[in-house]
Motif scaffolding. Structure first.
Motif, short mmCIF file in Angstrom:
data_model
loop_
_atom_site.label_atom_id
_atom_site.label_comp_id
_atom_site.label_asym_id
_atom_site.label_seq_id
_atom_site.Cartn_x
_atom_site.Cartn_y
_atom_site.Cartn_z
N PHE A 39 0.83 -1.22 0.00
CA PHE A 39 0.00 0.00 0.00
C PHE A 39 0.85 1.26 0.00
CE2 PHE A 39 -2.10 3.45 2.39
CZ PHE A 39 -3.04 3.79 1.42
N ALA A 42 2.20 1.79 -3.40
CA ALA A 42 1.14 2.22 -4.32
C ALA A 42 0.80 3.70 -4.13
CB ALA A 42 -0.11 1.36 -4.13
N PHE A 43 0.83 4.14 -2.88
CA PHE A 43 0.48 5.53 -2.57
C PHE A 43 1.67 6.47 -2.72
CE2 PHE A 43 -0.98 8.71 0.82
CZ PHE A 43 -1.78 9.40 -0.08
N PHE A 120 -3.12 -2.00 -7.26
CA PHE A 120 -3.20 -0.93 -6.26
C PHE A 120 -2.46 0.32 -6.74
CE2 PHE A 120 -3.13 -5.00 -3.80
CZ PHE A 120 -4.49 -5.02 -3.50
N ASN A 124 -4.35 3.99 -7.09
CA ASN A 124 -3.85 5.13 -6.33
C ASN A 124 -3.39 6.28 -7.21
OD1 ASN A 124 -3.24 4.78 -3.11
ND2 ASN A 124 -3.38 2.80 -4.12
N TYR A 127 -5.31 9.56 -7.94
CA TYR A 127 -5.34 10.67 -6.98
C TYR A 127 -4.62 11.90 -7.55
CZ TYR A 127 -4.27 13.18 -2.59
OH TYR A 127 -4.15 14.11 -1.59
N VAL A 177 -6.33 -3.29 1.59
CA VAL A 177 -5.53 -2.45 0.69
C VAL A 177 -6.38 -1.92 -0.45
CG1 VAL A 177 -3.51 -2.35 -0.83
CG2 VAL A 177 -3.39 -3.62 1.32
N TYR A 178 -7.32 -2.73 -0.94
CA TYR A 178 -8.24 -2.25 -1.98
C TYR A 178 -9.10 -1.10 -1.45
CZ TYR A 178 -7.68 -5.48 -5.91
OH TYR A 178 -7.20 -6.15 -7.01
N SER A 181 -7.04 2.03 -1.18
CA SER A 181 -6.70 2.61 -2.48
C SER A 181 -7.86 3.43 -3.05
CB SER A 181 -6.30 1.49 -3.45
OG SER A 181 -5.15 0.81 -2.99
#
Length: 469
Positions: A39, A42-43, A120, A124, A127, A177-178, A181
């Motif tokens: 996560f 991904a972020f 993921f 993300n 955003y 985590v989904y 996201s």
């Protein structure tokens, strides 16, 4: 000046309190393992761009250019279309080729983990278009000396992620985590919505609409202005993003270390970012429009007076934060994160990383202040050169420290790179000007106060530990 600083600081504090609640819940749900690493990876990339845009580069080039423009509405519309087009295309490419984007961000991940993380990363990344639009509208609001909306809106992202964690209770770690996201993207949409409302309430919606309406007719009249903006933006983006690129580099290298290393860096960096954002970034955002206007009007004396006030304000607050954060690192990490899946061993490893980050708080924070002077004088190229040397130093130190010290070595490398950037920034600002600021009784107060504060913390450290227990 201080009213704007406190507005930004309070908004950032509100957001960071929610952010720590979010991190506390994330640590409890995911701990420090491969799913938390996925996560945070991904972020990482959209968050990297958010910090680059929202905390400096775009605003610091856009505001002076916007102020000088003879056709402001058309200028802002043109700049928005260029950037949002590039960002949307980039987001589409990441969606189509998520595996490549994931491998770029976490080269040390195995093929199996890359395959697991790719969806993921794609989610993300969406955003980013939202947060650029937020930054764009926020820059217009800052020019009008309206800071509250931007300062408080980041809390919406944290609220969205907290709701995602609550909704995903009792789900598997992959499902959590989904939820997180999609919560990131929803948070970006909410941030954009409140900025549109603020623009409308301040009567600026007609200005924005008019720019798009007359863009095709008047685009030639802003050609010189937009060319100058483009030439200044990329050096400014690079010059203002050293710490973010360093953090990204830390994550990339940490993917080669044991599982959990990325999470240790993330959790400790989140704590480090609190005083940096609360004091240094809030002050920089509030101070920049005034500094830029004074320098534009060739009133450097008044600009320097503002800078001096901000310097001592930051020096005292950041010094206290550095000492407290270093000495009480274990207590801070334990109090915030050690519950659920986050173990005592995770606390010990995160604590050491936090201490390495905290050593660099003062130079990182003060550098942001002096970079304002360079940006206001449109010396973006000098700032870019400083960033390049600083980042190069960070890379060298990272390669030297990663094997013997692991994640804490990466944090220390970033700190040393920050010191290099700070000294080079002071040299560009003018060593004489800097020592003129230091030539004050406040220097003595700062040194004596720091020594006394350190002694007091060491004396009462055990008492604080028992109190928290």
């Amino acid at each position: 000046m201080f009213k704007a600083i406190f507005t930004n600081s309070f908004g950032i504090l509100f957001s960071r309190v929610l952010g720590f609640l979010r991190d506390l819940m994330t640590a409890s749900a995911l701990g420090a393992n491969i799913y938390s690493d996925i996560f945070f990876i991904a972020f990482k990339l959209p968050n990297l761009f958010r910090r680059i845009f929202a905390e400096g580069a775009f605003t610091q080039v856009f505001i002076p250019a916007y102020a000088k423009s003879k056709h402001r509405a058309v200028f802002l519309a043109h700049i928005f279309i260029i950037f949002i087009s590039i960002i949307v295309i980039l987001s589409l490419l990441v969606t189509i080729l998520p595996n490549i984007a994931t491998q770029v961000m976490a080269f040390g991940f195995s093929d199996e983990i890359v395959e697991l993380a790719s969806p993921f990363v794609a989610i993300n990344f969406w955003y980013l278009p939202f947060i650029f639009a937020v930054t764009f509208l926020g820059s217009i609001l800052q020019y009008k000396r309206h800071f509250a909306t931007t300062a408080f809106s980041t809390a919406l992202l944290n609220i969205s992620l907290i709701l995602a964690l609550l909704l995903s209770k009792d789900k598997t770690q992959c499902e959590i985590v989904y939820y997180l996201s999609f919560g990131v993207v929803a948070g970006g949409a909410m941030q954009l919505a409140v900025h549109i409302i603020a623009i409308q309430k301040l009567g600026l919606l007609k200005l924005v609409y008019g720019g798009f309406r007359y863009l095709k007719i008047k685009s030639k009249k802003i050609a010189i202005e937009t060319d100058k903006f483009k030439k200044q933006f990329f050096p400014a983006m690079w010059g203002n993003s050293t710490s973010q690129v360093s953090a990204f580099l830390d994550t990339w290298l940490a993917s080669f270390l044991s599982a959990g290393s990325i999470s240790y860096l993330y959790y400790s960096n989140r704590i480090f970012q609190l005083p940096l954002a609360l004091f240094a970034i809030a002050t920089s955002i509030a101070l920049f429009p005034s500094i830029a206007r004074y320098i534009k009007n060739q009133d450097e004396e008044k600009a320097m007076a503002y800078l001096k006030k901000a310097f001592w304000f930051l020096a005292f607050l950041l010094t206290v934060s550095t000492i407290g954060g270093y000495i009480l690192a274990n207590e801070i990490v334990w109090g915030l994160f050690e519950r659920g899946a986050f173990t005592e061993a995770d606390t010990q490893k995160t604590m050491v990383v936090l201490q390495m980050y905290m050593i660099g708080l003062l130079p990182f924070g003060l550098q942001k202040l002096f970079l304002l002077w360079l940006y206001a004088k449109e010396q973006q190229l000098i700032a870019a050169k400083i960033a390049t040397i600083s980042l190069g130093s960070n890379i060298i130190f990272s390669l030297l420290f990663i094997v013997p010290f692991g994640a804490s070595g990466l944090a220390l490398a970033g700190t040393l790179g920050g010191f290099v950037g700070f000294f080079l920034t002071i040299r560009a600002f003018g060593a004489k000007n800097f020592f003129d600021i230091l030539h004050s009784k406040k220097s003595i107060y700062l040194i004596v106060g720091s020594i006394l504060f350190t002694i007091l913390l060491l004396i009462f450290k055990d008492f604080i530990t028992r109190l928290l227990s």
